[in-house]
Design an enzyme around this catalytic site. Structure first.
Site, PDB file in Angstrom:
ATOM      1  CG  LEU A   9      -3.069  21.603 -19.195  1.00  0.00           C
ATOM      2  CD1 LEU A   9      -4.339  21.639 -20.207  1.00  0.00           C
ATOM      3  CD2 LEU A   9      -3.049  22.115 -17.842  1.00  0.00           C
ATOM      4  CB  ALA A  11      -5.606  17.335 -13.188  1.00  0.00           C
ATOM      5  N   GLY A  12      -6.106  14.489 -15.886  1.00  0.00           N
ATOM      6  CA  GLY A  12      -7.155  13.494 -16.861  1.00  0.00           C
ATOM      7  C   GLY A  12      -7.536  12.139 -16.466  1.00  0.00           C
ATOM      8  NE  ARG A  16     -11.012  10.890 -25.572  1.00  0.00           N
ATOM      9  CZ  ARG A  16     -10.487  11.816 -25.566  1.00  0.00           C
ATOM     10  NH1 ARG A  16     -11.387  12.170 -26.744  1.00  0.00           N
ATOM     11  NH2 ARG A  16      -9.930  12.844 -24.306  1.00  0.00           N
ATOM     12  CE  LYS A  23      -5.074  11.460 -21.691  1.00  0.00           C
ATOM     13  NZ  LYS A  23      -6.074  11.985 -22.264  1.00  0.00           N
ATOM     14  N   GLY A  78     -12.692  20.470 -16.649  1.00  0.00           N
ATOM     15  CA  GLY A  78     -12.195  20.832 -18.483  1.00  0.00           C
ATOM     16  C   GLY A  78     -10.727  21.493 -18.128  1.00  0.00           C
ATOM     17  CE1 TYR A 366      20.082 -19.747 -12.000  1.00  0.00           C
ATOM     18  CE2 TYR A 366      20.548 -21.291 -10.392  1.00  0.00           C
ATOM     19  CZ  TYR A 366      20.351 -19.840 -10.395  1.00  0.00           C
ATOM     20  OH  TYR A 366      20.114 -19.034  -9.396  1.00  0.00           O
ATOM     21  CG  ASN A 377      36.004 -25.853 -19.738  1.00  0.00           C
ATOM     22  OD1 ASN A 377      35.934 -25.631 -20.982  1.00  0.00           O
ATOM     23  ND2 ASN A 377      35.211 -26.495 -19.539  1.00  0.00           N
ATOM     24  CG  ASN A 386      21.005 -20.205  -5.758  1.00  0.00           C
ATOM     25  OD1 ASN A 386      20.455 -21.073  -6.750  1.00  0.00           O
ATOM     26  ND2 ASN A 386      20.899 -18.916  -6.220  1.00  0.00           N
TER      27      ASN A 386
HETATM   28  C1  UD1 Z   1      -7.555  19.636 -26.302  1.00  0.00           C
HETATM   29  C2  UD1 Z   1      -8.023  20.679 -26.707  1.00  0.00           C
HETATM   30  C3  UD1 Z   1      -8.639  20.350 -28.272  1.00  0.00           C
HETATM   31  C4  UD1 Z   1      -6.896  19.976 -28.868  1.00  0.00           C
HETATM   32  C5  UD1 Z   1      -6.510  18.445 -27.838  1.00  0.00           C
HETATM   33  C6  UD1 Z   1      -5.578  18.571 -28.363  1.00  0.00           C
HETATM   34  C7  UD1 Z   1      -9.547  21.850 -24.682  1.00  0.00           C
HETATM   35  C8  UD1 Z   1     -11.069  21.873 -24.874  1.00  0.00           C
HETATM   36  N1  UD1 Z   1      -9.696  21.005 -26.204  1.00  0.00           N
HETATM   37  O1  UD1 Z   1      -9.287  18.200 -26.107  1.00  0.00           O
HETATM   38  O2  UD1 Z   1      -8.867  21.674 -28.398  1.00  0.00           O
HETATM   39  O3  UD1 Z   1      -7.098  19.721 -30.257  1.00  0.00           O
HETATM   40  O4  UD1 Z   1      -6.127  19.279 -26.914  1.00  0.00           O
HETATM   41  O5  UD1 Z   1      -4.830  17.136 -27.978  1.00  0.00           O
HETATM   42  O6  UD1 Z   1      -8.979  21.862 -24.132  1.00  0.00           O
HETATM   43  N2  UD1 Z   1      -7.329  18.018 -18.811  1.00  0.00           N
HETATM   44  C9  UD1 Z   1      -7.048  18.210 -16.943  1.00  0.00           C
HETATM   45  N3  UD1 Z   1      -7.754  18.619 -16.356  1.00  0.00           N
HETATM   46  C10 UD1 Z   1      -9.198  18.293 -17.216  1.00  0.00           C
HETATM   47  C11 UD1 Z   1      -9.819  17.966 -18.528  1.00  0.00           C
HETATM   48  C12 UD1 Z   1      -8.195  17.528 -19.353  1.00  0.00           C
HETATM   49  O7  UD1 Z   1      -5.971  17.977 -16.888  1.00  0.00           O
HETATM   50  O8  UD1 Z   1     -10.466  18.855 -16.271  1.00  0.00           O
HETATM   51  C13 UD1 Z   1      -5.795  17.677 -18.842  1.00  0.00           C
HETATM   52  C14 UD1 Z   1      -5.455  15.874 -19.696  1.00  0.00           C
HETATM   53  O9  UD1 Z   1      -5.101  15.261 -17.892  1.00  0.00           O
HETATM   54  C15 UD1 Z   1      -5.159  16.294 -20.585  1.00  0.00           C
HETATM   55  C16 UD1 Z   1      -4.963  17.423 -21.225  1.00  0.00           C
HETATM   56  O10 UD1 Z   1      -5.530  18.163 -19.865  1.00  0.00           O
HETATM   57  O11 UD1 Z   1      -3.624  15.340 -20.564  1.00  0.00           O
HETATM   58  C17 UD1 Z   1      -6.256  17.271 -22.934  1.00  0.00           C
HETATM   59  O12 UD1 Z   1      -7.078  17.119 -22.434  1.00  0.00           O
HETATM   60  P1  UD1 Z   1      -8.045  16.131 -22.787  1.00  0.00           P
HETATM   61  O13 UD1 Z   1      -9.366  15.659 -22.523  1.00  0.00           O
HETATM   62  O14 UD1 Z   1      -7.220  14.801 -23.868  1.00  0.00           O
HETATM   63  O15 UD1 Z   1      -8.390  17.577 -24.365  1.00  0.00           O
HETATM   64  P2  UD1 Z   1      -8.836  16.722 -25.494  1.00  0.00           P
HETATM   65  O16 UD1 Z   1     -10.350  15.924 -26.028  1.00  0.00           O
HETATM   66  O17 UD1 Z   1      -8.168  15.908 -26.438  1.00  0.00           O
HETATM   67 CA    CA Z   2      -6.132  14.996 -25.763  1.00  0.00          CA
END
Ligand code: UD1
Ligand code: CA
Length: 457
Positions: A9, A11-12, A16, A23, A78, A366, A377, A386
């Site tokens: 995963l 895509a986020g 933060r 990220k 999500g 240099y 030397n 240069n």
């Molecule tokens: C998530 C878990 C949480 C866990 C934590 C561990 C869920 C709902 N929550 O929370 O239970 O304790 O990870 O680190 O799964 N991402 C996508 N597409 C999206 C949303 C997220 O690709 O639509 C990817 C993000 O880039 C990231 C990963 O999923 O790499 C996790 O997403 P993040 O938003 O960091 O989840 P947490 O709030 O940390």
């Molecule tokens: Ca996370």
């Protein structure tokens, strides 16, 4: 062994992080987080890897290249919604699927192996990799039924005060029965505080359908750190740095203070080498045996052979051959080669140049775009001129030549072997074997003149 798949995963946006860089591309010990994840995933030999990309899709694809297939998540709705995007590649296939976040760079392949083993042993439809956290804030909590079997995962934001007390957390890594995973994903909703499709809801759904769900707890919480902000990023770097330095020490490298030596993942260091505080070894660097790298040296993408001393110097994309020494305070810029037993001294800058065996460039010099033979030397304050403002020019100096102090060699110019360039010369023409060149104005002494200077009265 049955088929294994992996979904990463990534895509986020990583809101933060407050960063222009996506990220999962933030580096931990020199490599983007998603690169660490990809390497761990490869170690479990999956038949197919699908990475979910969205924010920074081009950059993430460029990083992982052909090692993964990609599914685009155009809108980040999500983690559950993210996994659904892999359906075109995986839905309906028999096998076990690892789902892993791109922001948990410290997980080890041993732990992933154990997760798979546990999952198979329990004959589970889903197994969550969990950890015990003294401070669980920010993570999903694992809720169990009366006999200690996992019921569901609750996100921090959705948790009651009581649920928030639970210290077993979801690391965001899971094994699923692939067919059941995609079936269950049809049933997730956005009925939660964040209005997102949570992957974590799958657990409850599978359990309600009568399937076995399990939790495998790692003994090491540090491994499961999810990097959501720069504080966690610094922690992740710190943990990985300690791991890397420990491994080098086990292999026979001495660290004067391992807490302040910054060695990128993938750097190689030979036994008996000594690393002093403040040293950074970056990128694809290789250090040989019996070397000494003193305080605050920074070496990037370079090869340092056996028995070399580098004193408080900066070296980039260069090669230093055996038993040469560099510094203090030298700067070797890209494409420098320092041959065996050569000596590069204080405040010397070298770029795109070869310094031959046992040649000495000791002080304040240099050398740019040049080839120097062996046993030469080079006197203090010499400049290889240069650059004419438009083009770079190359200079050659033959073996056993002697260059006096403060010589300017205006490139392009060829200095043959066994020559001598007199101190203070500005050399514009070629010099032939066994010749000496002197190119400076003759000195004139004016008798009694100093007495007439007003400022000396
Ligand atoms: C998530 C878990 C949480 C866990 C934590 C561990 C869920 C709902 N929550 O929370 O239970 O304790 O990870 O680190 O799964 N991402 C996508 N597409 C999206 C949303 C997220 O690709 O639509 C990817 C993000 O880039 C990231 C990963 O999923 O790499 C996790 O997403 P993040 O938003 O960091 O989840 P947490 O709030 O940390
Ligand atoms: Ca996370």
């Amino acid at each position: 062994m049955d088929e294994r798949y992996a979904i990463i995963l990534a895509a986020g946006k990583g809101t933060r992080m407050k960063s222009k860089l996506y990220k999962v591309l933030h580096p931990v010990c020199g490599k983007p987080m998603v690169e660490h994840i990809m390497s761990r995933v490869e170690e479990i030999n999956p038949n197919k890897v699908v990475t979910i990309v969205g924010h920074g899709a081009q950059e993430v694809k460029a990083q992982l290249d052909t090692r993964s297939e990609y599914a685009l998540q155009a809108e980040q709705l999500g983690t559950g919604h993210a996994v659904i995007q892999a359906a075109d590649f995986l839905k309906g296939k028999k096998g076990t699927t690892l789902v892993i976040s791109g922001d948990t760079p410290l997980l080890t392949s041993e732990t992933l192996d154990q997760l798979f083993e546990y999952h198979q042993g329990k004959n589970a439809s889903a197994t969550i990799l969990t950890a015990h956290a003294d401070d669980p804030s920010g993570y999903g909590r694992i809720l169990c039924d009366r006999v200690g079997i996992v019921d569901r995962i609750v996100e921090q934001k959705d948790a009651s005060i009581e649920e928030a007390q639970v210290k077993e957390i979801n690391t965001g890594t899971y094994c699923f029965d692939n067919e059941l995973l995609f079936e269950a994903l049809d049933n997730i909703t956005t009925d939660n505080v964040q209005g997102e499709y949570y992957l974590t809801d799958i657990i409850e759904i599978l359990k309600e359908q009568g399937h076995i769900v399990a939790a495998y707890q790692t003994s090491d919480f540090e491994e499961s750190i999810g990097v959501n902000d720069r504080i966690a990023l610094a922690q992740a770097n710190d943990i990985m740095r300690r791991r890397i330095n420990r491994k080098h020490m086990q292999n026979g490298v001495t660290f004067i203070d391992p807490n302040t030596s910054y060695i990128d993942d993938g750097v190689k260091i030979g036994a008996e080498t000594i690393i002093e505080p403040g040293v950074s070894l970056k990128g694809e660097t290789i250090i040989g045996e019996d070397c000494v790298i003193t305080q605050n040296s920074q070496i990037t993408d370079s090869r340092i052979e056996d028995g070399v001393t580098v004193k408080s110097s900066t070296i980039e994309e260069s090669i230093v051959y055996a038993k040469a020494d560099v510094g203090p305070y030298a700067h070797l810029r890209p494409k420098t080669e320092v041959k065996q037993q050569a000596h590069i001294g204080n405040f010397v800058e070298i770029k795109n140049a070869t310094i031959g065996e046992k040649t000495k460039v000791g002080h304040l010099t240099y050398v740019g775009d040049a080839t120097l033979g062996k046993e030469i030397n080079v006197g203090c304050g010499t400049v290889f001129v240069n650059y004419d403002g438009k083009n770079k020019h190359h200079t050659t100096v033959g073996d056993h030549s002697f260059i006096g102090s403060a010589v300017n060699l205006i490139g392009p110019v060829n200095i043959a072997q066994n020559t001598c360039l007199a101190a203070g010369s500005t050399i514009t023409d070629d010099v032939y074997e066994d010749d000496m060149a002197i190119a400076r104005a003759r000195q004139v002494n004016k008798e009694g003149y100093a007495k007439r200077l007003p400022f000396l009265q």
